[in-house]
Structures are given as structure tokens and as C-alpha cells.
Write a protein that holds these residues in place. Structure first.
Motif, mmCIF file in Angstrom:
data_model
loop_
_atom_site.group_PDB
_atom_site.id
_atom_site.type_symbol
_atom_site.label_atom_id
_atom_site.label_comp_id
_atom_site.label_asym_id
_atom_site.label_seq_id
_atom_site.Cartn_x
_atom_site.Cartn_y
_atom_site.Cartn_z
ATOM 1 N N ALA A 1 0.842 -1.196 0.000
ATOM 2 C CA ALA A 1 0.000 0.000 0.000
ATOM 3 C C ALA A 1 0.877 1.246 0.000
ATOM 4 C CB ALA A 1 -0.899 -0.001 1.228
ATOM 5 N N ALA A 2 0.350 2.335 -0.536
ATOM 6 C CA ALA A 2 1.088 3.603 -0.574
ATOM 7 C C ALA A 2 1.355 4.085 0.843
ATOM 8 C CB ALA A 2 0.296 4.643 -1.350
ATOM 9 N N GLY A 3 2.574 4.531 1.103
ATOM 10 C CA GLY A 3 2.968 5.018 2.414
ATOM 11 C C GLY A 3 3.488 3.942 3.341
ATOM 12 N N GLU A 4 3.393 2.695 2.949
ATOM 13 C CA GLU A 4 3.857 1.579 3.777
ATOM 14 C C GLU A 4 5.367 1.428 3.633
ATOM 15 O OE1 GLU A 4 2.884 -3.184 4.271
ATOM 16 O OE2 GLU A 4 2.133 -2.079 2.552
ATOM 17 N N THR A 5 6.023 1.058 4.700
ATOM 18 C CA THR A 5 7.461 0.802 4.660
ATOM 19 C C THR A 5 7.686 -0.693 4.536
ATOM 20 O OG1 THR A 5 7.917 2.738 6.021
ATOM 21 C CG2 THR A 5 9.644 1.086 5.889
ATOM 22 N N VAL A 6 8.399 -1.073 3.488
ATOM 23 C CA VAL A 6 8.741 -2.484 3.273
ATOM 24 C C VAL A 6 10.254 -2.622 3.316
ATOM 25 C CG1 VAL A 6 6.684 -2.999 1.917
ATOM 26 C CG2 VAL A 6 8.744 -2.241 0.770
ATOM 27 N N PHE A 7 10.713 -3.838 3.508
ATOM 28 C CA PHE A 7 12.146 -4.114 3.580
ATOM 29 C C PHE A 7 12.570 -4.884 2.335
ATOM 30 C CE2 PHE A 7 12.553 -2.470 7.703
ATOM 31 C CZ PHE A 7 11.403 -2.799 8.400
#
Length: 110
Positions: free
Chosen positions: A92-98
Motif C-alpha cells: 500500500a502507498a505510504g507503507e514501509t517495506v524491507f
């Protein structure tokens, strides 16, 4: 006579520099940690970079923005290990992923 003295000075300086580079005057303890293990250690866990997702990003577009030498299948499996909540959905937009990256030092044998 000046050329002869200059040549001798250059040879003496180069001898000291070569000796210093080979044997070293800086203690090696500052650069190497003391490990009393088996000698070789493998880093199995990849390096990780946190990325904030913007509108329209997919997993592959994130991989394209942050390229790496790791092959796609390995990188996808590492990505889903780091982000298990994204197995059945897009980020989702704005989500932080690694994002996984290749480890800096795969094997360090001493």
C-alpha cells in the motif's frame, strides 16, 4: 652527486614504505576482531534496506529501483520472508517495506 644522493634517498624511503606495508606498524587488533571459532563464518542473512512505497509501486518496480546482483527468485523469497504480510496483496502507498540486498561479505575466512 645530487642525483646519486637523491636516488639513495628514494631507495631508502621506498624500502621503509615497502617494509611498512608488508609488516605494518599499525596494530592488526584494531582491524580484526578476535574470533576463536572454526575460522570461517558464513553470513546467511541478507542486508536489508527499508523503502517507503508510493502510489503505483509493485514489488518488481521496487526491485528495479534498487538493483542487486541477487537473482530474482532468491530475492523474491527473501522479500517475502522479510514482509510476510505482502504474500497475498500488493504494498500500500505510504507503507514501509524491507528490500533484501546481497550481503556485503558472504564468507569471511581468517
Amino acid at each position: 652527486m645530487r642525483i646519486f644522493l637523491a636516488a639513495i634517498v628514494i631507495l631508502i624511503i621506498s624500502y621503509f614504505i615497502r617494509t611498512d606495508l608488508q609488516e605494518g606498524t599499525i596494530p592488526k587488533a584494531a582491524f580484526y576482531s578476535e574470533e576463536t571459532g572454526s575460522g570461517c563464518t558464513e553470513t546467511a542473512e541478507p542486508d536489508v534496506i527499508p523503502v517507503t512505497v508510493v502510489e503505483g509501486d509493485t514489488v518488481r518496480s521496487l526491485f528495479a529501483l534498487y538493483p542487486d546482483s541477487m537473482d530474482l527468485l532468491t530475492r523474491l523469497s527473501e522479500f517475502y520472508k522479510l514482509n510476510p504480510h505482502l504474500k497475498n496483496q500488493q504494498p500500500a502507498a505510504g507503507e514501509t517495506v524491507f528490500l533484501p540486498l546481497s550481503p556485503a561479505a558472504g564468507n569471511s575466512c581468517g
